[in-house]
Design an enzyme around this catalytic site. Structure first.
Site, PDB file in Angstrom:
ATOM      1  N   ARG A   6      15.812 -40.211  24.346  1.00 34.84           N
ATOM      2  CA  ARG A   6      17.027 -39.789  25.065  1.00 34.84           C
ATOM      3  C   ARG A   6      17.390 -40.743  26.199  1.00 34.84           C
ATOM      4  NH1 ARG A   6      18.123 -34.012  24.362  1.00 34.84           N
ATOM      5  NH2 ARG A   6      17.949 -33.828  22.129  1.00 34.84           N
ATOM      6  N   ARG A  61      22.326 -37.612  29.710  1.00 33.54           N
ATOM      7  CA  ARG A  61      23.017 -37.021  30.862  1.00 33.54           C
ATOM      8  C   ARG A  61      22.454 -37.393  32.222  1.00 33.54           C
ATOM      9  NH1 ARG A  61      22.992 -31.029  28.579  1.00 33.54           N
ATOM     10  NH2 ARG A  61      21.141 -31.949  27.667  1.00 33.54           N
ATOM     11  N   ARG A  93      31.148 -39.557  28.162  1.00 35.71           N
ATOM     12  CA  ARG A  93      31.296 -38.287  27.440  1.00 35.71           C
ATOM     13  C   ARG A  93      32.579 -37.580  27.869  1.00 35.71           C
ATOM     14  NH1 ARG A  93      27.193 -33.493  28.329  1.00 35.71           N
ATOM     15  NH2 ARG A  93      28.504 -33.434  30.186  1.00 35.71           N
ATOM     16  N   ASP A 143      22.859 -37.799  16.838  1.00 42.45           N
ATOM     17  CA  ASP A 143      22.046 -36.591  16.955  1.00 42.45           C
ATOM     18  C   ASP A 143      21.403 -36.311  15.610  1.00 42.45           C
ATOM     19  OD1 ASP A 143      21.650 -34.339  19.106  1.00 42.45           O
ATOM     20  OD2 ASP A 143      21.688 -33.377  17.161  1.00 42.45           O
ATOM     21  N   TYR A 171      17.093 -25.470  12.591  1.00 40.88           N
ATOM     22  CA  TYR A 171      18.451 -25.312  13.149  1.00 40.88           C
ATOM     23  C   TYR A 171      19.407 -24.695  12.130  1.00 40.88           C
ATOM     24  CZ  TYR A 171      17.004 -27.973  17.229  1.00 40.88           C
ATOM     25  OH  TYR A 171      16.362 -28.371  18.372  1.00 40.88           O
TER      26      TYR A 171
HETATM   27  O1  CP3 Z   1      17.196 -40.867  22.254  1.00 37.31           O
HETATM   28  C1  CP3 Z   1      18.378 -41.221  22.396  1.00 37.31           C
HETATM   29  O2  CP3 Z   1      18.804 -41.733  23.465  1.00 37.31           O
HETATM   30  C2  CP3 Z   1      19.327 -41.160  21.209  1.00 37.31           C
HETATM   31  C3  CP3 Z   1      20.135 -40.002  21.132  1.00 37.31           C
HETATM   32  C4  CP3 Z   1      19.604 -38.664  20.657  1.00 37.31           C
HETATM   33  C5  CP3 Z   1      20.259 -37.454  20.987  1.00 37.31           C
HETATM   34  N1  CP3 Z   1      19.666 -36.449  20.304  1.00 37.31           N
HETATM   35  C6  CP3 Z   1      21.410 -37.353  21.889  1.00 37.31           C
HETATM   36  C7  CP3 Z   1      21.760 -36.038  22.452  1.00 37.31           C
HETATM   37  C8  CP3 Z   1      18.539 -38.340  19.808  1.00 37.31           C
HETATM   38  C9  CP3 Z   1      17.476 -39.239  19.211  1.00 37.31           C
HETATM   39  C10 CP3 Z   1      18.607 -36.925  19.578  1.00 37.31           C
HETATM   40  C11 CP3 Z   1      17.688 -36.208  18.684  1.00 37.31           C
HETATM   41  C12 CP3 Z   1      17.648 -34.743  18.720  1.00 37.31           C
HETATM   42  N2  CP3 Z   1      18.679 -33.851  18.798  1.00 37.31           N
HETATM   43  C13 CP3 Z   1      16.460 -33.987  18.557  1.00 37.31           C
HETATM   44  C14 CP3 Z   1      15.086 -34.571  18.324  1.00 37.31           C
HETATM   45  C15 CP3 Z   1      14.494 -35.133  19.541  1.00 37.31           C
HETATM   46  C16 CP3 Z   1      14.074 -34.108  20.546  1.00 37.31           C
HETATM   47  O3  CP3 Z   1      14.629 -34.146  21.653  1.00 37.31           O
HETATM   48  O4  CP3 Z   1      13.174 -33.342  20.238  1.00 37.31           O
HETATM   49  C17 CP3 Z   1      16.802 -32.618  18.606  1.00 37.31           C
HETATM   50  C18 CP3 Z   1      15.854 -31.436  18.501  1.00 37.31           C
HETATM   51  C19 CP3 Z   1      18.222 -32.553  18.733  1.00 37.31           C
HETATM   52  C20 CP3 Z   1      19.091 -31.321  18.739  1.00 37.31           C
HETATM   53  C21 CP3 Z   1      19.830 -31.250  20.008  1.00 37.31           C
HETATM   54  N3  CP3 Z   1      20.970 -31.987  20.282  1.00 37.31           N
HETATM   55  C22 CP3 Z   1      19.465 -30.546  21.176  1.00 37.31           C
HETATM   56  C23 CP3 Z   1      18.288 -29.600  21.312  1.00 37.31           C
HETATM   57  C24 CP3 Z   1      20.408 -30.905  22.174  1.00 37.31           C
HETATM   58  C25 CP3 Z   1      20.384 -30.549  23.631  1.00 37.31           C
HETATM   59  C26 CP3 Z   1      21.259 -29.424  24.005  1.00 37.31           C
HETATM   60  C27 CP3 Z   1      21.372 -29.381  25.524  1.00 37.31           C
HETATM   61  O5  CP3 Z   1      22.461 -29.040  25.970  1.00 37.31           O
HETATM   62  O6  CP3 Z   1      20.408 -29.742  26.225  1.00 37.31           O
HETATM   63  C28 CP3 Z   1      21.327 -31.792  21.583  1.00 37.31           C
HETATM   64  C29 CP3 Z   1      22.478 -32.445  22.243  1.00 37.31           C
HETATM   65  C30 CP3 Z   1      22.246 -33.865  22.638  1.00 37.31           C
HETATM   66  N4  CP3 Z   1      21.801 -34.830  21.793  1.00 37.31           N
HETATM   67  C31 CP3 Z   1      22.530 -34.444  23.908  1.00 37.31           C
HETATM   68  C32 CP3 Z   1      22.243 -35.818  23.789  1.00 37.31           C
HETATM   69  C33 CP3 Z   1      22.434 -36.878  24.820  1.00 37.31           C
HETATM   70  C34 CP3 Z   1      23.095 -33.723  25.109  1.00 37.31           C
HETATM   71  C35 CP3 Z   1      24.517 -33.358  24.828  1.00 37.31           C
HETATM   72  C36 CP3 Z   1      25.488 -33.666  25.936  1.00 37.31           C
HETATM   73  O7  CP3 Z   1      25.696 -34.840  26.303  1.00 37.31           O
HETATM   74  O8  CP3 Z   1      26.101 -32.700  26.402  1.00 37.31           O
END
Ligand code: CP3
Length: 348
Positions: free
Chosen positions: A24, A28, A37, A74, A151
């Site tokens: 990540r 954010r 964003r 994602d 999911y």
């Molecule tokens: O690592 C990176 O920088 C690349 C981007 C990346 C994102 N998601 C961006 C993201 C990667 C590799 C993921 C993978 C992902 N997504 C996983 C596996 C890795 C882990 O963290 O275990 C999972 C389980 C997800 C599903 C998902 N998407 C979740 C649980 C969330 C968070 C929800 C929240 O509000 O906290 C997301 C959204 C997400 N994916 C964000 C980002 C930057 C945040 C969304 C935003 O900007 O509002």
């Protein structure tokens, strides 16, 4: 490539310092990410607009001496492309309009065409490679079949995995059928990312750790092994390395190494030196600082980085990372302390 530490470490070749990146890393905690964003309107539009996905992929590399870039996307793009109706809202997390619960739901799913239904991801990969211009390697990724299924069945994030565990114990064949369809989708998705230019692939099995040992093999690892075997990674020193990350997977490192993957992602619960003693130099280890440590004073962060490097010990085969993703509350200055400490303490 001008910086090939990351790939060399994954191939267990000598490196001048331990490579470092961060799960990540585009996210954010960075004000410039939040601004992009905002410009996109919402998170999914950001993912689906290749120019903006490229922009945020590169943001952390402008601030820090990172040794790899990870595609901004994602894991939920696959179920979204399958028609489940994804939305991601701050504070709520990911949600699907439609869930997968019945035989009919599973039968109606089809494997997405990666260049068509997920063409925006491949366009982002091509654009990012062009912009990186060989400076650092680009990591592509997917969720694991088990993690994507959680999911799809639960309809979003879950604490107790009630629905998927009910299906696992009441209708295991139905769950296997779903996992097979997802596995085929992941294979074609990752192979398309490789064709588009990613130089390493990583599979995120965020929820494998909620399974019993037997169920981990049957419902998660079995499918990741199929993925590893079906990837068009090439061979020898030119191959595209593959990393498997099961959060909570510390009990199963030997079995994970046996899949033929090049790297294993570790969460923070295991001492990296103990992990190395168990898998030897068969695989590279990626990890494993607790992301919460980034809230500590600078000296404590540096001490922990040094501890992990010393615990890994001599030899190549370590990619430094956090044990899970960085959280939105972290001060970007702390990330600089972490990244610089890895290079400082590991210099050979
Ligand atoms: O690592 C990176 O920088 C690349 C981007 C990346 C994102 N998601 C961006 C993201 C990667 C590799 C993921 C993978 C992902 N997504 C996983 C596996 C890795 C882990 O963290 O275990 C999972 C389980 C997800 C599903 C998902 N998407 C979740 C649980 C969330 C968070 C929800 C929240 O509000 O906290 C997301 C959204 C997400 N994916 C964000 C980002 C930057 C945040 C969304 C935003 O900007 O509002």
């Amino acid at each position: 490539m001008s910086n090939d530490r990351f790939i060399n470490a994954l191939l267990r070749k000598p490196v001048d310092a331990t490579p470092v990146w961060m799960m990540r890393q585009a996210g954010r905690y960075l004000p410039e990410y939040r601004a992009t964003r905002e410009k996109a309107g919402d998170f999914l539009t950001l993912c689906k607009t290749p120019e903006l996905a490229c922009e945020v992929t590169l943001q952390p590399l402008e601030r820090y001496e990172l040794d790899a870039a990870i595609l901004f996307s994602d894991i939920l793009t696959i179920p979204d492309a399958m028609g489940l109706g994804l939305s991601v809202n701050e504070g709520v997390g990911p949600r699907f309009e439609r869930t997968i619960r019945t035989e009919k739901d599973v039968e109606n799913l089809s494997v997405p065409d990666p260049e068509d239904d997920l063409g925006y991801v491949m366009d982002a990969v091509r654009l990012i490679r062009k912009e990186l211009d060989g400076s650092v390697p680009l990591i592509g990724f997917s969720g694991s079949p088990w993690t994507l299924a959680t999911y799809m069945i639960e309809g979003g994030s879950s604490k107790d995995f009630r629905q998927i565990k009910t299906m696992m114990y009441q209708a295991p064949e139905l769950l296997h059928k779903l996992l097979s369809t997802i596995t085929e989708s992941v294979i074609s998705y990752l192979n398309a990312q490789i064709a588009a230019g990613v130089q390493t692939v990583m599979v995120f099995d965020t929820w494998g750790g909620v399974l019993t040992t037997n169920d981990y093999e049957a419902f998660s690892l079995q499918y990741m092994r199929k993925i590893i075997k079906a990837l068009n990674t090439g061979s020898g020193d030119d191959r595209i390395p593959a990393i498997l990350f099961t959060k909570g997977g510390g009990l199963w490192l030997e079995q994970i190494a046996d899949t033929g993957c090049d790297g294993i992602g570790l969460d923070w619960s295991i001492e990296i030196g103990d992990a190395k003693a168990r898998v030897g130099d068969r695989v590279t280890l990626q990890g494993n600082m607790d992301p919460a440590m980034l809230r500590a004073p600078d000296d404590r962060i540096r001490q922990e980085v040094k501890h992990i490097i010393d615990s890994f010990g001599e030899g190549s085969g370590h990619v430094f990372n956090l044990g899970h993703g960085i959280t939105p509350d972290i001060d970007p200055e702390k990330v600089k302390v972490y990244v610089d400490a890895v290079h400082e303490f590991s210099q050979s």
